[in-house]
Scaffold this motif. Structure first.
Motif, PDB file in Angstrom:
ATOM      1  N   ALA A 169      38.928  41.221  36.063  1.00 15.26           N
ATOM      2  CA  ALA A 169      39.238  40.935  34.664  1.00 15.26           C
ATOM      3  C   ALA A 169      38.126  40.100  34.040  1.00 15.26           C
ATOM      4  O   ALA A 169      37.727  40.345  32.895  1.00 15.26           O
ATOM      5  CB  ALA A 169      40.576  40.206  34.553  1.00 15.26           C
ATOM      6  N   GLY A 170      37.618  39.146  34.775  1.00 10.96           N
ATOM      7  CA  GLY A 170      36.511  38.321  34.284  1.00 10.96           C
ATOM      8  C   GLY A 170      35.260  39.137  34.044  1.00 10.96           C
ATOM      9  O   GLY A 170      34.553  38.929  33.056  1.00 10.96           O
ATOM     10  N   GLU A 171      34.983  40.080  34.937  1.00  7.51           N
ATOM     11  CA  GLU A 171      33.829  40.956  34.759  1.00  7.51           C
ATOM     12  C   GLU A 171      33.967  41.787  33.489  1.00  7.51           C
ATOM     13  O   GLU A 171      33.009  41.940  32.727  1.00  7.51           O
ATOM     14  CB  GLU A 171      33.666  41.877  35.966  1.00  7.51           C
ATOM     15  N   LEU A 172      35.176  42.309  33.255  1.00  5.98           N
ATOM     16  CA  LEU A 172      35.403  43.106  32.046  1.00  5.98           C
ATOM     17  C   LEU A 172      35.268  42.256  30.786  1.00  5.98           C
ATOM     18  O   LEU A 172      34.681  42.704  29.793  1.00  5.98           O
ATOM     19  CB  LEU A 172      36.782  43.760  32.094  1.00  5.98           C
ATOM     20  N   LYS A 173      35.791  41.044  30.821  1.00  2.16           N
ATOM     21  CA  LYS A 173      35.676  40.144  29.672  1.00  2.16           C
ATOM     22  C   LYS A 173      34.213  39.818  29.397  1.00  2.16           C
ATOM     23  O   LYS A 173      33.782  39.769  28.244  1.00  2.16           O
ATOM     24  CB  LYS A 173      36.460  38.854  29.917  1.00  2.16           C
ATOM     25  N   ASP A 174      33.451  39.610  30.458  1.00  2.00           N
ATOM     26  CA  ASP A 174      32.033  39.304  30.313  1.00  2.00           C
ATOM     27  C   ASP A 174      31.287  40.481  29.691  1.00  2.00           C
ATOM     28  O   ASP A 174      30.485  40.307  28.765  1.00  2.00           O
ATOM     29  CB  ASP A 174      31.447  38.948  31.677  1.00  2.00           C
ATOM     30  N   LYS A 175      31.571  41.683  30.181  1.00  2.00           N
ATOM     31  CA  LYS A 175      30.924  42.878  29.639  1.00  2.00           C
ATOM     32  C   LYS A 175      31.311  43.097  28.184  1.00  2.00           C
ATOM     33  O   LYS A 175      30.475  43.459  27.352  1.00  2.00           O
ATOM     34  CB  LYS A 175      31.291  44.116  30.467  1.00  2.00           C
ATOM     35  N   ALA A 176      32.582  42.883  27.856  1.00  2.00           N
ATOM     36  CA  ALA A 176      33.037  43.059  26.486  1.00  2.00           C
ATOM     37  C   ALA A 176      32.358  42.039  25.564  1.00  2.00           C
ATOM     38  O   ALA A 176      31.941  42.381  24.460  1.00  2.00           O
ATOM     39  CB  ALA A 176      34.550  42.904  26.411  1.00  2.00           C
ATOM     40  N   GLY A 177      32.243  40.811  26.020  1.00  2.00           N
ATOM     41  CA  GLY A 177      31.589  39.786  25.223  1.00  2.00           C
ATOM     42  C   GLY A 177      30.137  40.101  24.961  1.00  2.00           C
ATOM     43  O   GLY A 177      29.624  39.930  23.846  1.00  2.00           O
ATOM     44  N   LYS A 178      29.453  40.606  25.976  1.00  2.00           N
ATOM     45  CA  LYS A 178      28.039  40.992  25.823  1.00  2.00           C
ATOM     46  C   LYS A 178      27.893  42.177  24.889  1.00  2.00           C
ATOM     47  O   LYS A 178      26.955  42.249  24.094  1.00  2.00           O
ATOM     48  CB  LYS A 178      27.418  41.304  27.182  1.00  2.00           C
ATOM     49  N   ALA A 179      28.822  43.133  24.990  1.00  2.00           N
ATOM     50  CA  ALA A 179      28.766  44.317  24.132  1.00  2.00           C
ATOM     51  C   ALA A 179      28.979  43.950  22.669  1.00  2.00           C
ATOM     52  O   ALA A 179      28.366  44.521  21.772  1.00  2.00           O
ATOM     53  CB  ALA A 179      29.801  45.341  24.580  1.00  2.00           C
ATOM     54  N   LEU A 180      29.854  42.979  22.422  1.00  2.00           N
ATOM     55  CA  LEU A 180      30.119  42.567  21.050  1.00  2.00           C
ATOM     56  C   LEU A 180      28.944  41.804  20.440  1.00  2.00           C
ATOM     57  O   LEU A 180      28.769  41.830  19.219  1.00  2.00           O
ATOM     58  CB  LEU A 180      31.384  41.710  20.985  1.00  2.00           C
ATOM     59  N   LYS A 181      28.171  41.138  21.276  1.00  3.19           N
ATOM     60  CA  LYS A 181      27.016  40.399  20.780  1.00  3.19           C
ATOM     61  C   LYS A 181      25.890  41.335  20.354  1.00  3.19           C
ATOM     62  O   LYS A 181      25.070  40.990  19.520  1.00  3.19           O
ATOM     63  CB  LYS A 181      26.490  39.430  21.839  1.00  3.19           C
ATOM     64  N   ASN A 182      25.845  42.514  20.959  1.00  2.06           N
ATOM     65  CA  ASN A 182      24.775  43.480  20.650  1.00  2.06           C
ATOM     66  C   ASN A 182      25.141  44.370  19.534  1.00  2.06           C
ATOM     67  O   ASN A 182      25.709  44.693  18.799  1.00  2.06           O
ATOM     68  CB  ASN A 182      24.421  44.318  21.869  1.00  2.06           C
TER      69      ASN A 182
END
Length: 60
Positions: free
Chosen positions: A47-60
């Motif tokens: 879940a943490g990995e998915l949250k991290d990926k989602a956060g990075k995707a939203l920044k781009n």
């Protein structure tokens, strides 16, 4: 790295220790708790990995 990834890894270690100790002592209840902790840790880490990926995707 998201905080849930770290917490999940910690739970996995805690579960592995419980599981190993239970295997040595024959304590089936402790062994079940250890296996549950490991499973919860894996889920929390993913879940943490998915949250991290989602956060990075939203920044781009």
């Amino acid at each position: 790295m998201h905080k849930d990834e770290v917490k999940g890894a910690g739970k996995q270690v805690k579960g592995a220790i419980k599981d190993a100790a239970a295997g040595l002592t024959g304590n089936t209840k402790l062994q079940a708790e250890g296996k549950m902790d490991k499973a919860e840790g894996k889920l929390q880490q993913k879940a943490g990995e998915l949250k991290d990926k989602a956060g990075k995707a939203l920044k781009n």
